[in-house]
Scaffold this active site. Structure first.
Site, PDB file in Angstrom:
ATOM      1  N   GLU A   8       7.709  16.786 -26.130  1.00 26.62           N
ATOM      2  CA  GLU A   8       7.235  17.322 -24.856  1.00 26.62           C
ATOM      3  C   GLU A   8       7.882  18.669 -24.547  1.00 26.62           C
ATOM      4  OE1 GLU A   8       4.791  16.125 -23.269  1.00 26.62           O
ATOM      5  OE2 GLU A   8       4.663  13.985 -23.709  1.00 26.62           O
ATOM      6  N   LYS A  51       2.583  10.970 -11.894  1.00 26.93           N
ATOM      7  CA  LYS A  51       1.674  10.124 -12.664  1.00 26.93           C
ATOM      8  C   LYS A  51       2.329   8.772 -12.889  1.00 26.93           C
ATOM      9  CE  LYS A  51      -1.268  13.074 -15.533  1.00 26.93           C
ATOM     10  NZ  LYS A  51      -1.602  13.409 -16.934  1.00 26.93           N
ATOM     11  N   ARG A  90       0.811  -1.229   0.000  1.00 24.85           N
ATOM     12  CA  ARG A  90       0.000   0.000   0.000  1.00 24.85           C
ATOM     13  C   ARG A  90       0.837   1.269   0.000  1.00 24.85           C
ATOM     14  NH1 ARG A  90      -2.912  -3.492   3.468  1.00 24.85           N
ATOM     15  NH2 ARG A  90      -4.902  -4.146   2.551  1.00 24.85           N
ATOM     16  N   HIS A 130      -2.036  15.051 -26.693  1.00 30.29           N
ATOM     17  CA  HIS A 130      -1.989  13.693 -26.147  1.00 30.29           C
ATOM     18  C   HIS A 130      -3.259  12.888 -26.423  1.00 30.29           C
ATOM     19  CE1 HIS A 130       1.569  15.218 -24.237  1.00 30.29           C
ATOM     20  NE2 HIS A 130       1.764  14.114 -23.547  1.00 30.29           N
ATOM     21  N   ARG A 168      -3.515  21.257 -14.750  1.00 28.33           N
ATOM     22  CA  ARG A 168      -2.542  20.239 -15.131  1.00 28.33           C
ATOM     23  C   ARG A 168      -2.933  19.541 -16.431  1.00 28.33           C
ATOM     24  NH1 ARG A 168       0.506  15.654 -11.405  1.00 28.33           N
ATOM     25  NH2 ARG A 168       1.543  14.608 -13.145  1.00 28.33           N
ATOM     26  N   HIS A 202       6.049   7.373 -27.985  1.00 31.42           N
ATOM     27  CA  HIS A 202       5.081   8.301 -27.406  1.00 31.42           C
ATOM     28  C   HIS A 202       5.241   9.706 -27.977  1.00 31.42           C
ATOM     29  CE1 HIS A 202       2.438  10.211 -24.541  1.00 31.42           C
ATOM     30  NE2 HIS A 202       3.422  10.962 -24.088  1.00 31.42           N
ATOM     31  N   GLU A 221      -4.557  16.669 -11.467  1.00 29.28           N
ATOM     32  CA  GLU A 221      -5.151  16.984 -12.757  1.00 29.28           C
ATOM     33  C   GLU A 221      -6.633  17.306 -12.642  1.00 29.28           C
ATOM     34  OE1 GLU A 221      -5.425  14.538 -16.769  1.00 29.28           O
ATOM     35  OE2 GLU A 221      -3.344  15.015 -16.313  1.00 29.28           O
ATOM     36  N   HIS A 276      -2.499   9.570 -28.025  1.00 35.40           N
ATOM     37  CA  HIS A 276      -2.809   8.289 -27.393  1.00 35.40           C
ATOM     38  C   HIS A 276      -3.664   7.418 -28.314  1.00 35.40           C
ATOM     39  CE1 HIS A 276      -2.116   9.895 -23.015  1.00 35.40           C
ATOM     40  NE2 HIS A 276      -0.996   9.697 -23.683  1.00 35.40           N
ATOM     41  N   ASN A 288      -1.359  18.097 -21.467  1.00 31.89           N
ATOM     42  CA  ASN A 288      -1.674  17.021 -22.401  1.00 31.89           C
ATOM     43  C   ASN A 288      -1.983  17.516 -23.806  1.00 31.89           C
ATOM     44  OD1 ASN A 288      -1.461  14.715 -20.633  1.00 31.89           O
ATOM     45  ND2 ASN A 288      -3.310  15.456 -19.625  1.00 31.89           N
TER      46      ASN A 288
END
Length: 443
Positions: free
Chosen positions: A264, A222, A200, A327, A320, A344, A316, A331, A324
């Site tokens: 990026e 992330k 955990r 993206h 935030r 990517h 996010e 994606h 992206n």
């Protein structure tokens, strides 16, 4: 150890906020969910735009005045430090040459006496021994285990993740252990997710070895893995103890991986830092040639931009999401062609062109920005169109399960106004999205 830290100076492009008002007489063409909604059923979604610093909460991400990087040479072993301010989860990003030869940087962030290094078959022969040495030098009480995973986006899945848990359990690691991610974005995301889930939650450290990981994925917490139906759909927000960026690791990076990371870097300039984008336009050839000072500056400036955004919006919930840009389209490309076929950054580059095209169709930017985006991506030897095999229907199918879908509507990051300004919104004319998809893809 000497360390340099600098103060934030936002770009002029951020001095005025850009707000997205409701579109007049939107033209919705198709009756499909996500991509078309009749006007009387279109929910109001407030748009998010980049805001001037006077409207933000205090920030701690450090940044220097924009300058020519060649006027300040990097000194081996002396890191520049960028701080990510998240209260009791705050951590430093160390950036510099030869940092893996400085054991104290890593050792100060190791908790407990057991460490598990997660790396892959490409990076392990290059840097695993060096990281083990950095962790154990003068520190005999620490024992180090390692797990070497196959290399590639196609292995960013549950089966591969289980290999990390297998090794941790077999090694009898406890809650005081530290996981170390040594590699690119795939390794960082998987190791971070494993650290978040094992017992955990245990400590972990990021040692990114690609441009992509150094400027983006290693910063901000992330973590996660892919699902056959969508990228990064399974994961957690989980912050590292530190990020150690040794720029010397880029010397062994293949050309294609190098270029991929610049997608990026370019993104930060487009969404929030116009002066940085202009610097990139002048210095992209130096970056492609791996000039150490140019690389160090681009990495630092990128980390500063991301650290500021993460400090304001860790999970996010708002601003935030603007990180992206491109993206959602990107994606969809990665998922449609098969993970690992396109890198990517390559997918994000093509996706950025599509987002910029859509922004232009909406009338939110002028054609000079469209041209500049295309030109700089070409300089970086990145693709500006998706693969021919990806159809409009494939885009729509994957985008329908994107993480930014809310209440059945796809929200996108788009440019609006002057260079360096963007919005995150679901309030746009669906015809523009359809037109962009049809312009870049077969129906």
């Amino acid at each position: 150890m000497a360390s340099t830290s600098t103060n934030l100076s936002l770009s002029p492009s951020l001095k005025q906020p850009i707000h997205l008002s409701s579109l007049q007489n939107p033209n919705f063409l198709h009756p499909h969910s996500l991509f078309s909604h009749p006007t009387n059923h279109f929910p109001k979604i407030s748009s998010l735009s980049t805001q001037p610093s006077s409207l933000r909460s205090p920030i701690c991400a450090s940044s220097s005045q924009l300058m020519d990087p060649f006027s300040a040479k990097t000194q081996p072993g002396i890191p520049t430090t960028v701080n990510v301010d998240l209260g009791d989860r705050s951590y430093p990003i160390y950036i510099g040459s030869g940092l893996l030869n400085k054991p104290e940087l890593l050792q100060r962030h190791v908790h407990g006496k057991k460490v598990l290094i997660v790396t892959n078959t490409t990076v392990a022969p290059l840097y695993l021994d060096k990281v083990v040495e950095a962790l154990t030098n003068g520190n005999p009480n620490v024992s180090v285990e390692s797990v070497i995973l196959p290399d590639g986006e196609q292995y960013k899945d549950m089966d591969t993740l289980m290999k990390v848990f297998d090794k941790a359990i077999e090694s009898r690691l406890d809650r005081r252990c530290t996981f170390v991610a040594l590699g690119g974005g795939v390794i960082g995301d998987m190791c971070g997710f494993a650290a978040a889930a094992f017992l955990r939650g245990v400590n972990f450290i990021q040692i990114p070895t690609t441009v992509m990981a150094q400027v983006d994925s290693s910063v901000g917490g992330k973590t996660g893995i892919n699902h056959p139906l969508g990228k990064n759909l399974i994961g957690a927000f989980y912050q590292p103890q530190c990020v150690l960026i040794d720029t010397d690791t880029l010397n062994t990076l293949p050309e294609r991986e190098l270029a991929s990371g610049f997608a990026e870097v370019i993104k930060y300039g487009l969404i929030r830092d116009a002066e940085f984008f202009e610097w990139q336009e002048k210095n992209m050839q130096a970056l492609m040639a791996r000039d150490p000072n140019a690389l160090a500056y681009a990495i630092k400036r990128s980390c500063e931009n991301k650290a500021e955004v993460v400090s304001l919006d860790e999970r996010e919930g708002g601003i935030r999401a603007t990180l992206n840009l491109g993206h959602t389209f990107g994606h969809a490309i990665e998922t449609s062609v098969g993970y690992g076929k396109w890198l990517h950054g390559e997918a994000v580059a093509a996706g950025t062109v599509m987002a910029v095209d859509m922004s232009y169709r909406l009338g939110w930017i002028d054609d000079s920005i469209v041209k500049r985006v295309n030109d700089i991506l070409k300089q970086a030897k990145l693709p500006i169109v998706p693969p021919e095999t990806v159809t409009v229907d494939m885009f729509k199918s994957v985008m329908a399960v994107d993480k930014k879908v809310a209440d059945g509507l796809l929200r996108l990051i788009l440019l609006k106004g002057s260079l360096g300004s963007c919005v995150f919104t679901g309030d746009y004319d669906r015809k523009a999205l359809d037109d962009t998809l049809n312009a870049f893809c077969k129906s």
